[in-house]
Motif scaffolding. Structure first.
Motif, PDB file in Angstrom:
ATOM      1  N   GLY A 104       0.798  -1.209   0.000  1.00  0.00           N
ATOM      2  CA  GLY A 104       0.000   0.000   0.000  1.00  0.00           C
ATOM      3  C   GLY A 104       0.833   1.263   0.000  1.00  0.00           C
ATOM      4  O   GLY A 104       2.027   1.250   0.317  1.00  0.00           O
ATOM      5  N   CYS A 105       0.198   2.357  -0.378  1.00  0.00           N
ATOM      6  CA  CYS A 105       0.885   3.643  -0.466  1.00  0.00           C
ATOM      7  C   CYS A 105       1.437   4.047   0.899  1.00  0.00           C
ATOM      8  O   CYS A 105       0.739   3.977   1.914  1.00  0.00           O
ATOM      9  N   GLY A 106       2.691   4.450   0.923  1.00  0.00           N
ATOM     10  CA  GLY A 106       3.327   4.857   2.164  1.00  0.00           C
ATOM     11  C   GLY A 106       4.174   3.790   2.803  1.00  0.00           C
ATOM     12  O   GLY A 106       4.856   4.062   3.793  1.00  0.00           O
ATOM     13  N   THR A 107       4.156   2.582   2.254  1.00  0.00           N
ATOM     14  CA  THR A 107       4.952   1.503   2.848  1.00  0.00           C
ATOM     15  C   THR A 107       6.379   1.478   2.316  1.00  0.00           C
ATOM     16  O   THR A 107       7.225   0.767   2.853  1.00  0.00           O
ATOM     17  N   GLY A 108       6.647   2.253   1.269  1.00  0.00           N
ATOM     18  CA  GLY A 108       7.995   2.337   0.727  1.00  0.00           C
ATOM     19  C   GLY A 108       8.656   3.649   1.084  1.00  0.00           C
ATOM     20  O   GLY A 108       8.022   4.578   1.613  1.00  0.00           O
ATOM     21  N   GLY A 109       9.937   3.738   0.782  1.00  0.00           N
ATOM     22  CA  GLY A 109      10.698   4.926   1.111  1.00  0.00           C
ATOM     23  C   GLY A 109      10.567   6.014   0.066  1.00  0.00           C
ATOM     24  O   GLY A 109       9.694   5.981  -0.818  1.00  0.00           O
ATOM     25  N   CYS A 110      11.448   6.995   0.167  1.00  0.00           N
ATOM     26  CA  CYS A 110      11.465   8.139  -0.749  1.00  0.00           C
ATOM     27  C   CYS A 110      12.607   7.957  -1.741  1.00  0.00           C
ATOM     28  O   CYS A 110      13.782   8.005  -1.360  1.00  0.00           O
ATOM     29  N   THR A 111      12.281   7.730  -2.986  1.00  0.00           N
ATOM     30  CA  THR A 111      13.282   7.627  -4.046  1.00  0.00           C
ATOM     31  C   THR A 111      13.517   9.002  -4.667  1.00  0.00           C
ATOM     32  O   THR A 111      12.725   9.927  -4.478  1.00  0.00           O
ATOM     33  N   LEU A 112      14.610   9.131  -5.430  1.00  0.00           N
ATOM     34  CA  LEU A 112      14.831  10.395  -6.125  1.00  0.00           C
ATOM     35  C   LEU A 112      13.704  10.657  -7.114  1.00  0.00           C
ATOM     36  O   LEU A 112      13.256  11.811  -7.261  1.00  0.00           O
ATOM     37  N   HIS A 113      13.245   9.628  -7.790  1.00  0.00           N
ATOM     38  CA  HIS A 113      12.115   9.760  -8.714  1.00  0.00           C
ATOM     39  C   HIS A 113      10.913  10.356  -7.994  1.00  0.00           C
ATOM     40  O   HIS A 113      10.307  11.342  -8.439  1.00  0.00           O
ATOM     41  N   ALA A 114      10.570   9.773  -6.830  1.00  0.00           N
ATOM     42  CA  ALA A 114       9.404  10.231  -6.065  1.00  0.00           C
ATOM     43  C   ALA A 114       9.607  11.645  -5.536  1.00  0.00           C
ATOM     44  O   ALA A 114       8.678  12.460  -5.517  1.00  0.00           O
TER      45      ALA A 114
END
Length: 336
Positions: A95-105
């Protein structure tokens, strides 16, 4: 005011940097101002303000600051899962928010967020190097992307990318990157202005071949600064493919204290490329750079080609030498 105080607005900050509704930043002083100086005091591309007031020898400072700051903590390439929430997060499968912050994001969020933003880095252990691949996101809003914020940075890039940094609009600072592959290192469009690129290395590293081109200003942006007076601001451009290390067009640029055609040790690295190409560029200051070897058949192996334009200041440069100004690369100085 009636009590002799003054309210000093900062005129050099664009409306999008002044807050909601184009509101100007202001500095309250207890006495009338006697002098004000616009200076760039932090990494962002905007002017800060130093003010002296009557009766005081201590200056007051008004610094710009980011509207939002996004911290890259994931070296992956996933997209932001919700660009409307103001948070740089991805979907790791739960689900949204379960991953980190990438440069793309982070770039996606900066594009979607009001105001001039900042992107910083916190990847892995301090001093660790990271290779980011295929984030493929163009930059449409003013933002400072500062790879020197990666913990452990000590003058050598720790954040490397196989993708170019592409500015399509706005004002930007690109700082401390290793750009190691792709068709170009940094691109500024005609809608880009008042931007800085400093402390970057554009060339082979991290088992990557280097970009096919260094700085691409072919679209004709305005007021771009590459490098700076301090050694820490120097860009080192050592691509090995047969293309330009710098294609400079547009107006109002400052190119200072960079190494073109030398690797980070100061050795010759780019013998078979068109080194520096100024085509119809106006009001350009080209200062204190080193421009080494080239193989540009149309101009008989010249290091700097100047075609058209006016107002060029060319001063304090080493052309056809190493970083010390001594060893020759065999390239004639210029053609124009």
């Amino acid at each position: 005011g009636a009590d002799g105080s003054a309210r000093i607005a900062q005129p050099d900050i664009p409306a999008r940097q002044r807050g909601a509704g184009g509101e100007r930043l202001a500095l309250d002083t207890v006495a009338p101002p006697v002098a004000a100086l616009a200076l760039r005091l932090n990494p962002d591309p905007f002017a800060d303000l130093v003010v002296l007031v009557e009766g005081s020898a201590e200056p007051q400072v008004l610094e710009t600051r980011a509207a939002s700051t996004f911290t890259v903590d994931d070296p992956g390439t996933a997209a932001d899962c919700n660009t409307n929430d103001g948070a740089c997060t991805t979907d790791a499968g739960a689900g949204c928010g379960t991953g980190g912050c990438t440069l793309h994001a982070a770039i996606q969020q900066a594009n979607a967020s009001a105001g001039a933003d900042a992107i910083q880095f916190a990847l892995g252990a301090p001093g660790s190097s990271h290779l980011i691949t295929t984030f493929s996101e163009w930059i449409w809003e003013s933002v400072t992307i500062d790879a020197t914020t990666q913990p452990g940075y000590a003058g050598v890039p720790l954040i490397h990318s196989t993708e170019p940094l592409i500015s399509q609009a706005g004002s930007h600072t690109f700082r401390g990157f290793g750009l190691v592959a792709g068709n170009q290192g940094v691109y500024f469009s005609a809608a880009s202005s008042n931007s800085f690129a400093e402390g970057n290395r554009i060339g082979a590293a991290m088992a990557q071949p280097g970009p096919g081109m260094g700085f691409n200003l072919m679209a004709g942006p305005s007021n771009i600064t590459l490098g700076g007076a301090a050694a820490a601001a120097r860009n080192v451009i050592f691509c090995t493919a047969s293309s330009n290390l710098l294609d400079l067009r547009g107006s109002g640029h400052v190119v200072r204290n960079n190494w073109f055609g030398l690797d980070p040790t100061g050795a010759f690295a780019s013998p078979d490329v068109d080194v520096v190409y100024l085509y119809g560029a106006n009001n350009v200051s080209f200062l204190d750079n080193v421009v080494a070897g080239t193989s540009y058949p149309a101009f008989g192996k010249v290091a700097v080609a100047v075609l058209g334009g006016s107002g060029l200041v060319f001063q304090g440069n080493f052309v056809g030498t190493d970083a010390t100004g001594n060893a020759g690369s065999g390239a004639p100085a210029s053609q124009g």
